[in-house]
Design an enzyme around this catalytic site. Structure first.
Site, mmCIF file in Angstrom:
data_model
loop_
_atom_site.group_PDB
_atom_site.id
_atom_site.type_symbol
_atom_site.label_atom_id
_atom_site.label_comp_id
_atom_site.label_asym_id
_atom_site.label_seq_id
_atom_site.Cartn_x
_atom_site.Cartn_y
_atom_site.Cartn_z
ATOM 1 N N CYS A 2 55.594 -13.189 0.206
ATOM 2 C CA CYS A 2 54.233 -12.869 -0.212
ATOM 3 C C CYS A 2 53.332 -12.524 0.977
ATOM 4 O O CYS A 2 53.205 -13.316 1.902
ATOM 5 C CB CYS A 2 53.578 -14.011 -0.967
ATOM 6 S SG CYS A 2 54.298 -14.347 -2.560
ATOM 7 N N ARG A 27 58.324 -9.376 5.742
ATOM 8 C CA ARG A 27 58.357 -10.762 5.273
ATOM 9 C C ARG A 27 59.221 -10.919 4.026
ATOM 10 O O ARG A 27 59.635 -12.023 3.688
ATOM 11 C CB ARG A 27 56.930 -11.240 4.948
ATOM 12 C CG ARG A 27 56.029 -11.322 6.137
ATOM 13 C CD ARG A 27 54.580 -11.375 5.718
ATOM 14 N NE ARG A 27 54.231 -12.606 5.044
ATOM 15 C CZ ARG A 27 53.743 -13.682 5.648
ATOM 16 N NH1 ARG A 27 53.529 -13.657 6.939
ATOM 17 N NH2 ARG A 27 53.447 -14.762 4.965
ATOM 18 N N TRP A 75 56.687 -12.112 -3.681
ATOM 19 C CA TRP A 75 58.076 -12.596 -3.710
ATOM 20 C C TRP A 75 58.107 -13.594 -4.855
ATOM 21 O O TRP A 75 57.519 -14.670 -4.762
ATOM 22 C CB TRP A 75 58.425 -13.252 -2.379
ATOM 23 C CG TRP A 75 59.872 -13.568 -2.211
ATOM 24 C CD1 TRP A 75 60.854 -12.730 -1.782
ATOM 25 C CD2 TRP A 75 60.508 -14.840 -2.446
ATOM 26 N NE1 TRP A 75 62.056 -13.393 -1.740
ATOM 27 C CE2 TRP A 75 61.873 -14.685 -2.139
ATOM 28 C CE3 TRP A 75 60.070 -16.087 -2.887
ATOM 29 C CZ2 TRP A 75 62.797 -15.716 -2.255
ATOM 30 C CZ3 TRP A 75 60.991 -17.121 -3.001
ATOM 31 C CH2 TRP A 75 62.332 -16.925 -2.691
ATOM 32 N N ASN A 101 49.274 -16.418 -2.224
ATOM 33 C CA ASN A 101 50.552 -16.728 -1.594
ATOM 34 C C ASN A 101 50.700 -18.242 -1.673
ATOM 35 O O ASN A 101 49.789 -18.967 -1.297
ATOM 36 C CB ASN A 101 50.516 -16.254 -0.127
ATOM 37 C CG ASN A 101 51.773 -16.620 0.643
ATOM 38 O OD1 ASN A 101 52.748 -17.077 0.062
ATOM 39 N ND2 ASN A 101 51.736 -16.404 1.945
ATOM 40 N N GLY A 102 51.845 -18.716 -2.183
ATOM 41 C CA GLY A 102 52.058 -20.153 -2.281
ATOM 42 C C GLY A 102 52.529 -20.545 -3.672
ATOM 43 O O GLY A 102 52.841 -19.682 -4.499
ATOM 44 N N GLU A 471 76.681 -18.848 11.834
ATOM 45 C CA GLU A 471 75.656 -17.809 11.930
ATOM 46 C C GLU A 471 76.263 -16.431 11.593
ATOM 47 O O GLU A 471 75.631 -15.617 10.917
ATOM 48 C CB GLU A 471 75.028 -17.809 13.337
ATOM 49 C CG GLU A 471 74.076 -16.680 13.632
ATOM 50 C CD GLU A 471 72.919 -16.545 12.635
ATOM 51 O OE1 GLU A 471 72.686 -17.435 11.818
ATOM 52 O OE2 GLU A 471 72.274 -15.480 12.670
ATOM 53 N N LYS A 475 74.926 -13.972 8.599
ATOM 54 C CA LYS A 475 74.498 -12.589 8.841
ATOM 55 C C LYS A 475 75.197 -11.632 7.888
ATOM 56 O O LYS A 475 74.588 -10.765 7.277
ATOM 57 C CB LYS A 475 74.859 -12.207 10.268
ATOM 58 C CG LYS A 475 73.948 -11.790 11.332
ATOM 59 C CD LYS A 475 72.507 -11.953 11.362
ATOM 60 C CE LYS A 475 71.824 -12.923 10.511
ATOM 61 N NZ LYS A 475 70.850 -13.795 10.985
ATOM 62 N N GLU A 478 74.096 -12.118 4.120
ATOM 63 C CA GLU A 478 72.721 -11.816 3.728
ATOM 64 C C GLU A 478 72.415 -10.326 3.668
ATOM 65 O O GLU A 478 71.563 -9.904 2.898
ATOM 66 C CB GLU A 478 71.694 -12.554 4.586
ATOM 67 C CG GLU A 478 71.596 -12.101 6.011
ATOM 68 C CD GLU A 478 70.598 -12.932 6.815
ATOM 69 O OE1 GLU A 478 69.580 -13.349 6.269
ATOM 70 O OE2 GLU A 478 70.841 -13.139 8.021
ATOM 71 N N HIS A 494 92.554 -27.835 4.105
ATOM 72 C CA HIS A 494 92.308 -28.985 3.238
ATOM 73 C C HIS A 494 91.704 -28.577 1.896
ATOM 74 O O HIS A 494 90.958 -29.343 1.296
ATOM 75 C CB HIS A 494 91.408 -30.000 3.959
ATOM 76 C CG HIS A 494 92.054 -30.569 5.185
ATOM 77 N ND1 HIS A 494 93.112 -31.430 5.141
ATOM 78 C CD2 HIS A 494 91.820 -30.353 6.499
ATOM 79 C CE1 HIS A 494 93.495 -31.745 6.363
ATOM 80 N NE2 HIS A 494 92.721 -31.094 7.217
ATOM 81 N N LYS A 589 61.308 -12.855 5.179
ATOM 82 C CA LYS A 589 61.347 -13.150 6.611
ATOM 83 C C LYS A 589 60.611 -14.441 6.926
ATOM 84 O O LYS A 589 61.015 -15.218 7.774
ATOM 85 C CB LYS A 589 60.695 -11.976 7.366
ATOM 86 C CG LYS A 589 60.713 -12.108 8.873
ATOM 87 C CD LYS A 589 62.077 -11.755 9.400
ATOM 88 C CE LYS A 589 62.193 -11.865 10.890
ATOM 89 N NZ LYS A 589 63.612 -11.927 11.274
HETATM 90 C C1 F6R Z 1 68.447 -15.271 8.420
HETATM 91 C C2 F6R Z 1 67.144 -15.820 8.688
HETATM 92 C C3 F6R Z 1 66.777 -17.080 7.992
HETATM 93 C C4 F6R Z 1 65.744 -17.863 8.799
HETATM 94 C C5 F6R Z 1 65.231 -19.052 7.973
HETATM 95 C C6 F6R Z 1 64.256 -19.884 8.768
HETATM 96 O O1 F6R Z 1 68.673 -14.120 9.155
HETATM 97 O O2 F6R Z 1 66.378 -15.276 9.422
HETATM 98 O O3 F6R Z 1 67.886 -17.859 7.693
HETATM 99 O O4 F6R Z 1 66.328 -18.312 9.980
HETATM 100 O O5 F6R Z 1 64.620 -18.586 6.817
HETATM 101 O O6 F6R Z 1 63.201 -19.097 9.204
HETATM 102 P P1 F6R Z 1 62.401 -19.421 10.531
HETATM 103 O O7 F6R Z 1 63.344 -19.292 11.669
HETATM 104 O O8 F6R Z 1 61.311 -18.423 10.568
HETATM 105 O O9 F6R Z 1 61.923 -20.827 10.367
#
Ligand code: F6R
Length: 594
Positions: A2, A27, A75, A101-102, A471, A475, A478, A494, A589
């Site tokens: 949002c 975002r 969002w 937003n919220g 990680e 990546k 997502e 297992h 984001k």
């Molecule tokens: C994935 C990604 C998310 C953020 C998570 C936490 O690529 O970016 O998994 O790492 O949403 O966000 P931040 O780091 O902004 O607290």
């Protein structure tokens, strides 16, 4: 997640709002909308729909100039993404237009207790807020009605509000969700983050929780919930406009992957004086004085936190735990006597982390935030803060922030270690080694085409390689939507090995001498069951046939290097499937709701 942009002033509100919303696209959102005052006939118009801001541009009437408006990217939380649920929303008699937003936790109770008999057009909690403001504006002045409404709301909100009966004013208020005012001599912008202000404002005011703002032209008043004036800080915006553009790159993600060597060099320039680490003494002292570190994070930042745990424990000999923010927020473990809470967050706005920080502060524990956004809520509210200097990260999938977070964690751990390595040199070597992989990215593209042919995939590794696998798999899933798991290589047999069938892609990361043989035997186990294997190794442990062989680096820092080919793997897998790489579906984001 949002985005809000509102404007009142002498410039064109529509242009400022739409440009601002575009800057907030990173975002993550699913719908966009705008409400504008048409000055000539004093009417207000709403344009909104499911889809991108570019869709909003198509449906907006551009034939008039407006000097007052509010815009939003949504969002979805309450109600599916569609035209009706998109913001702005209106009060029952359409006197008030609002964007939000919220999440309002008690919106159902408010609906039945405060608004019994009202007709609602959407499924959102936001519409309830608009109705309540209108209800109370019949009994009191508008500013009082909004503050009265604030006192009834439980949950998080950043709100921009237009009263159609007073076209010289714009209102805003906030609790938990971020909101700030961008200042200029031509008008005032309300926005969720500074990105929306770049190019229009040079100064901004971050709003505190439970603040109400009344804006008239270029003047504003910040009040608390009972109408008492509250102090606010005016800060300077120092984001470089060119840093938020794609330039020659086809995607922000590709640009940001490629920026990693220069980010490491920036970190060297900020945190080293010759070979010596330069750190705020209070930060080093806080770590030294604590008997246990509690790393709190989510997603990619949490994956960086796991590497941080290895670094703190192995380099600095400080016991360290890593916790999922959304879990520890409501389930605090037994703590050590002198805990230090370290919040790792790219955005510095993640609501799950904020919930923990509020609790940590209330209990009087020390806190440190490591973030890319020095203006963010978590940076402001923790006792201490360290900036990662990755520069704006626009692609939703985090890349350079992850490697920068690990560099900072390494610097913190190194500061308290016996300094048996030269960290500055190791960083410089890493930057060069990353450049070597960036140069080979086309080769990685062909590997992806040949190997990632299925709907699922595994990354396997041991120790710190396992954490890099977590990680790497995040990546890939997502942005390419390939179901991927990061697995401790020895654990696969297992149970999960049952999922391996002919051609299931299994990618191993091997950078540690002492577990090289073990991971390779786990690879053989999946190979014998038909898996299509791909190995990312470092020179010292590589074997003939490994597809990606990287330079040798200090083993504890290897994830900064091994992650790079896996970022490319994710990028090319998404590119080959023609997905929206920078804005993957369902993701945001800046995750500002719990
Ligand atoms: C994935 C990604 C998310 C953020 C998570 C936490 O690529 O970016 O998994 O790492 O949403 O966000 P931040 O780091 O902004 O607290």
């Amino acid at each position: 997640m949002c985005g809000i942009v509102g404007y009142i002033g002498n410039e064109d509100a529509r242009e400022i709002i739409i440009k601002g919303l575009k800057r907030l696209e990173y975002r993550g959102y699913d719908s966009a909308g705008i409400a504008l005052l048409k000055g000539e006939d004093s009417t207000f118009h709403i344009y909104k729909d499911k889809g991108r801001v570019s869709r909003l541009q198509e449906i907006t009437d551009f034939s008039y100039k407006s000097c007052l408006g509010i815009g939003h990217t949504r969002w979805a939380t309450h109600g599916v993404p569609n035209q009706v649920n998109s913001h702005p929303h209106q009060s029952e008699k359409s006197r008030f237009f609002i964007v939000h937003n919220g999440v309002i936790d008690n919106y159902k109770e408010l609906k039945s207790e405060e608004l019994n008999g009202n007709n609602f057009t959407s499924d959102t909690d936001t519409e309830v807020i608009a109705h309540i403001i209108e209800k109370y504006s019949n009994e009191m002045k508008v500013d009082e009605a909004i503050r009265k409404t604030m006192s009834l709301l439980e949950g998080s909100y950043a709100l921009a509000i237009i009263d159609t009966q007073n076209q010289n004013k714009l209102y805003a208020c906030k609790n938990k969700s971020p909101l700030l005012l961008g200042l200029s001599d031509k008008g005032i912008i309300i926005a969720s983050d500074v990105m929306a202000l770049v190019g229009y404002s040079t100064k901004y005011v971050p709003l505190k929780d439970k603040t109400f703002v009344e804006i008239t032209g270029i003047n504003y008043k910040t009040l608390d919930i009972i109408g008492k004036e509250v102090e606010h800080e005016v800060k300077v915006i120092d984001i470089d406009y060119f840093n938020v553009e794609k330039g020659e790159y086809s995607h922000f993600m590709l640009k940001e992957i490629s920026e990693q060597p220069s980010v490491i060099r920036t970190i060297i320039s900020k945190y080293f004086d010759g070979e010596e680490v330069i750190l705020n003494g209070d930060v080093s002292k806080a770590i030294k004085d604590s008997d246990r570190l509690y790393i709190i994070a989510a997603g990619t930042s949490m994956n960086a936190g796991y590497i941080g745990k290895e670094l703190f424990e192995k380099m600095a000999l400080i016991p360290t735990e890593v916790h999922i923010a959304s879990e520890i927020a409501y389930n605090m473990p037994i703590l050590s006597k002198k805990p230090l809470f370290i919040f790792i967050s790219q955005s510095g706005e993640t609501a799950d982390l904020r919930a923990v920080l509020v609790n940590v502060r209330a209990n009087g524990y020390r806190s440190l935030t490591i973030t890319n956004v020095k203006t963010s809520t978590l940076a402001r509210e923790a006792d201490l803060f360290v900036e990662i200097h990755a520069g704006p990260e626009i692609a939703v999938a985090s890349t350079k922030a992850y490697t920068a977070q690990i560099c900072i964690l390494a610097i913190l751990a190194y500061g308290l270690s016996d300094k048996h390595i030269n960290l500055r040199k190791e960083f410089s070597k890493l930057a060069i080694s990353i450049e070597n992989i960036i140069d080979k990215r086309e080769y990685i593209e062909t590997l992806v085409k040949d190997n990632l042919t299925k709907r699922n995939c595994f990354y396997i590794g041991r120790g710190i390689d396992y954490y890099a696998c977590l990680e790497s798999s995040l990546k890939l899933k997502e942005i390419s939507y390939i179901q991927t798991e990061g697995f401790a290589a020895g654990e696969l047999k297992h149970g999960t090995i049952a999922l391996i069938e002919k051609d299931t892609p299994v990618i191993a990361i091997i950078s540690q001498r002492k577990i090289n043989k073990n991971t390779r035997s786990n690879l053989n186990e999946v190979k014998s069951r038909g898996a299509r294997t791909l190995v990312i190794s470092t020179w010292g442990v590589h074997e003939h046939g490994d597809q990606i062989v990287l330079d040798d680096v200090y083993e504890l820092l290897s994830p900064i290097l091994t992650i790079i080919p896996t970022q490319f793997i994710a990028y090319y897998a998404a590119l080959q499937r023609n997905y929206d790489i920078d804005k993957p579906r369902n993701l945001a984001k800046s995750v500002t709701v719990e």
